[in-house]
Design an enzyme around this catalytic site. Structure first.
Site, PDB file in Angstrom:
ATOM      1  N   SER A   1     -65.025   8.852  85.662  1.00  0.00           N
ATOM      2  CA  SER A   1     -65.517  10.111  86.227  1.00  0.00           C
ATOM      3  C   SER A   1     -66.608   9.918  87.266  1.00  0.00           C
ATOM      4  CB  SER A   1     -66.037  11.023  85.105  1.00  0.00           C
ATOM      5  OG  SER A   1     -67.070  10.380  84.375  1.00  0.00           O
TER       6      SER A   1
ATOM      7  N   ASP B   1     -75.096  16.984  85.265  1.00  0.00           N
ATOM      8  CA  ASP B   1     -74.606  17.517  83.994  1.00  0.00           C
ATOM      9  C   ASP B   1     -74.970  16.535  82.888  1.00  0.00           C
ATOM     10  OD1 ASP B   1     -72.752  15.453  84.131  1.00  0.00           O
ATOM     11  OD2 ASP B   1     -71.016  16.748  84.476  1.00  0.00           O
TER      12      ASP B   1
ATOM     13  N   HIS C   1     -73.522  12.899  84.340  1.00  0.00           N
ATOM     14  CA  HIS C   1     -73.351  12.443  85.718  1.00  0.00           C
ATOM     15  C   HIS C   1     -74.553  12.773  86.596  1.00  0.00           C
ATOM     16  CE1 HIS C   1     -69.346  13.265  83.932  1.00  0.00           C
ATOM     17  NE2 HIS C   1     -69.093  12.077  84.442  1.00  0.00           N
TER      18      HIS C   1
END
Length: 365
Positions: free
Chosen positions: A33, A324, A327
């Site tokens: 991600s 978040d 990240h």
């Protein structure tokens, strides 16, 4: 008189000739991600970032599939090296942009195939490599095999893996299958790296000649982990931090071994935990207000659950290291990219990215 006109024409030709524009550097991105720029948007998985407020600071101000408020590390590196904006490989629009490279990354994956099993339909790293091979076949059909091979050889490969093999595998639950198999964390790390070795060599077999490998980040400092492990006063989780401290030096050793094996400086590694720690310990030094709270989320440290349209959202993302629960913000990624490009050799093995690119250019000269 004729000689005069010939000379004048030659001079005019030099003046009016368009300057040669150096071709953009292709980029090929693999990983999780931290690198995904939208592949998971095309998959039936819960590991996706296609809802607001993701992308709030991206040029379009819309979600793109990046797990960021804006651009991510591949975007920022691409801008630094003169690459064009990459499309996710699963995006049908990629067909007309093959020479620019492609992003194969998929949120949730790790080095190991059983990492991220809770996310179901994601592009595990072996599948990403298969798609890279397919990409080359498609490119060869368009521009010829020789030019396709050259396109890959002159490109930069970025691969970002490792963190999920701890947070979404070994330490996901108190008693995981991998913890039973490897009670000692060092033995587990060595196993993960033995599998990673195969991935990195396969990239070389597929024509990659400049490969940037990022290690595990400061995973114990992610708001999600501090919240889940109930760390007091914004303290990074020591167990996860120890795992990263074991993993990254052994990854650096692997990079040295691989370069010796292929008899060239093909691979470089970034100790992303080391590169991150000063940012986390001293956020004000870099213009941030906090490295403990996520900008978007809920619960302790805003680290519980996902960033959703109804989650509390900070008004100024540039004040936060974390976007978040897991990240970084675009601004924090920019700090990390600067260190990868120009950073100290105590966290870059055997050289930083700028040095690798200069070495490649001198070799071709």
């Amino acid at each position: 008189m004729a000689a005069f006109w010939v000379g004048l024409c030659l001079v005019w030709g030099l003046v009016t000739r368009k300057p040669q524009v150096e071709a953009a550097t292709p980029m090929f991105v693999f990983g999780d991600s931290l690198a995904d720029n939208g592949n998971n948007n095309f998959l039936s998985t819960t590991a996706r970032a296609d809802n607001v407020p993701y992308g709030i600071d991206y040029p379009t101000h819309h979600p793109t599939g990046r797990f960021s408020n804006g651009r991510n590390i591949p975007d920022l590196i691409g801008e630094r090296i003169g690459a064009k904006k990459l499309l996710p490989y699963l995006d049908p629009l990629i067909a007309s942009h093959l020479e620019d490279g492609a992003n194969f990354a998929s949120a949730g994956v790790g080095v190991l195939n059983d990492t991220g099993i809770q996310f179901l339909n994601i592009l595990r790293i072996n599948r990403q490599l298969e798609l890279f091979e397919q990409y080359q076949q498609r490119l060869a059909a368009r521009i010829g095999e020789a030019r396709a091979k050259l396109n890959v050889a002159k490109g930069l490969v970025l691969i970002m893996l490792g963190g999920n093999d701890f947070v979404n595998n070994y330490y996901l639950v108190p008693v995981s299958a991998r913890r039973i198999q490897f009670p000692n964390i060092t033995d587990y790390v060595r196993y993960v790296l033995s599998e990673y070795r195969k991935v990195l060599l396969r990239l070389h077999e597929l024509g990659a000649r400049k490969v940037l490998v990022t290690g595990s980040g400061a995973i114990g400092c992610a708001p999600a982990e501090m919240a889940m492990r109930r760390q007091p006063n914004g303290r990074c989780d020591p167990t996860l931090q120890r795992a990263a401290r074991i993993y990254n030096p052994l990854l650096a050793d692997l990079i040295h071994q691989l370069n010796a094996e292929v008899k060239a400086t093909v691979y470089i590694a970034a100790d992303t935990r080391g590169l991150n720690m000063d940012l986390i310990d001293n956020p004000q030094k870099y213009g941030f207000v906090t490295s403990k709270m996520a900008c978007c989320g809920q619960g302790p440290y805003n680290g519980v659950g996902l960033c959703t349209p109804i989650s509390p959202l900070c008004p100024n993302r540039d004040h936060y290291v974390y976007w978040d629960a897991f990240h970084p913000t675009e601004k924090a990624d920019g700090v990390i990219v600067h260190k990868i490009m120009e950073g100290p050799l105590d966290h870059m093995t055997p050289m930083n990215l700028s040095m690798l690119l200069r070495l490649d250019s001198e070799t071709k000269a």
